[in-house]
Write a protein that holds these residues in place. Sequence first.
Motif, mmCIF file in Angstrom:
data_model
loop_
_atom_site.group_PDB
_atom_site.id
_atom_site.type_symbol
_atom_site.label_atom_id
_atom_site.label_comp_id
_atom_site.label_asym_id
_atom_site.label_seq_id
_atom_site.Cartn_x
_atom_site.Cartn_y
_atom_site.Cartn_z
ATOM 1 N N PRO A 16 0.834 -1.204 0.000
ATOM 2 C CA PRO A 16 0.000 0.000 0.000
ATOM 3 C C PRO A 16 0.872 1.260 0.000
ATOM 4 C CG PRO A 16 0.019 -0.972 2.184
ATOM 5 C CD PRO A 16 0.777 -1.910 1.272
ATOM 6 N N ALA A 17 0.271 2.360 -0.387
ATOM 7 C CA ALA A 17 0.996 3.634 -0.496
ATOM 8 C C ALA A 17 1.608 4.018 0.843
ATOM 9 C CB ALA A 17 0.052 4.731 -0.967
ATOM 10 N N SER A 18 2.823 4.510 0.775
ATOM 11 C CA SER A 18 3.536 4.937 1.976
ATOM 12 C C SER A 18 3.125 6.362 2.339
ATOM 13 C CB SER A 18 5.041 4.889 1.725
ATOM 14 O OG SER A 18 5.739 5.446 2.808
ATOM 15 N N GLY A 19 3.104 6.647 3.610
ATOM 16 C CA GLY A 19 2.826 8.002 4.075
ATOM 17 C C GLY A 19 4.079 8.635 4.655
ATOM 18 N N ASN A 20 5.245 8.065 4.323
ATOM 19 C CA ASN A 20 6.506 8.533 4.898
ATOM 20 C C ASN A 20 7.495 9.042 3.858
ATOM 21 O OD1 ASN A 20 5.798 7.877 7.559
ATOM 22 N ND2 ASN A 20 6.344 5.753 7.227
ATOM 23 N N ALA A 69 -1.988 11.745 -2.014
ATOM 24 C CA ALA A 69 -1.128 12.434 -2.981
ATOM 25 C C ALA A 69 -0.156 11.449 -3.616
ATOM 26 C CB ALA A 69 -0.371 13.576 -2.311
ATOM 27 N N ILE A 70 0.364 10.518 -2.833
ATOM 28 C CA ILE A 70 1.278 9.499 -3.363
ATOM 29 C C ILE A 70 0.564 8.664 -4.422
ATOM 30 C CG2 ILE A 70 2.623 7.424 -2.810
ATOM 31 C CD1 ILE A 70 3.898 9.997 -1.756
ATOM 32 N N LYS A 75 -0.246 7.254 -10.122
ATOM 33 C CA LYS A 75 -1.139 7.121 -11.275
ATOM 34 C C LYS A 75 -0.657 7.992 -12.434
ATOM 35 C CE LYS A 75 -6.086 6.912 -12.059
ATOM 36 N NZ LYS A 75 -7.387 7.120 -11.460
ATOM 37 N N TRP A 76 -0.218 9.212 -12.129
ATOM 38 C CA TRP A 76 0.290 10.127 -13.140
ATOM 39 C C TRP A 76 1.541 9.555 -13.802
ATOM 40 C CZ3 TRP A 76 3.135 15.310 -12.060
ATOM 41 C CH2 TRP A 76 3.123 16.130 -13.199
ATOM 42 N N LEU A 77 2.471 9.055 -12.993
ATOM 43 C CA LEU A 77 3.715 8.489 -13.532
ATOM 44 C C LEU A 77 3.436 7.205 -14.319
ATOM 45 C CD1 LEU A 77 6.114 9.067 -10.505
ATOM 46 C CD2 LEU A 77 5.932 10.419 -12.598
ATOM 47 N N GLU A 78 2.512 6.384 -13.850
ATOM 48 C CA GLU A 78 2.157 5.157 -14.566
ATOM 49 C C GLU A 78 1.600 5.484 -15.965
ATOM 50 O OE1 GLU A 78 -0.649 3.251 -11.938
ATOM 51 O OE2 GLU A 78 0.904 1.953 -11.100
ATOM 52 N N PHE A 79 0.776 6.514 -16.051
ATOM 53 C CA PHE A 79 0.177 6.902 -17.314
ATOM 54 C C PHE A 79 1.254 7.223 -18.360
ATOM 55 C CE2 PHE A 79 -1.657 9.955 -20.308
ATOM 56 C CZ PHE A 79 -2.758 9.246 -20.742
#
Length: 84
Positions: A16-20, A69-70, A75-79
């Motif tokens: 899962p997405a990191s918050g750190n 935000a992560i 998602k933006w980078l994957e696109f």
Amino acid sequence: MKRKQQRTLEQIYKRPASGNIPWKDIESLFKALGAEATERSGSRVAVVLFGEVRVFHRPHPSPNTDKGAIASIRKWLEFYEVRP
């Protein structure tokens, strides 16, 4: 891309997405990818990358970027097929 920026990219893709992840590391990654970051009102930062403008909220008082935000950045980078 430097090793630290590569590690930041790897962290962005972890699930899962990191918050750190510190915002300054993400900003450094964007710049390594050729982005231009400019300050907007408040704590907003406009990032111009891939011919698009995305506006992000610089986190405070904690320097770490939130999970939402992560996920959005991933998602933006994957696109645009930016992979670790």
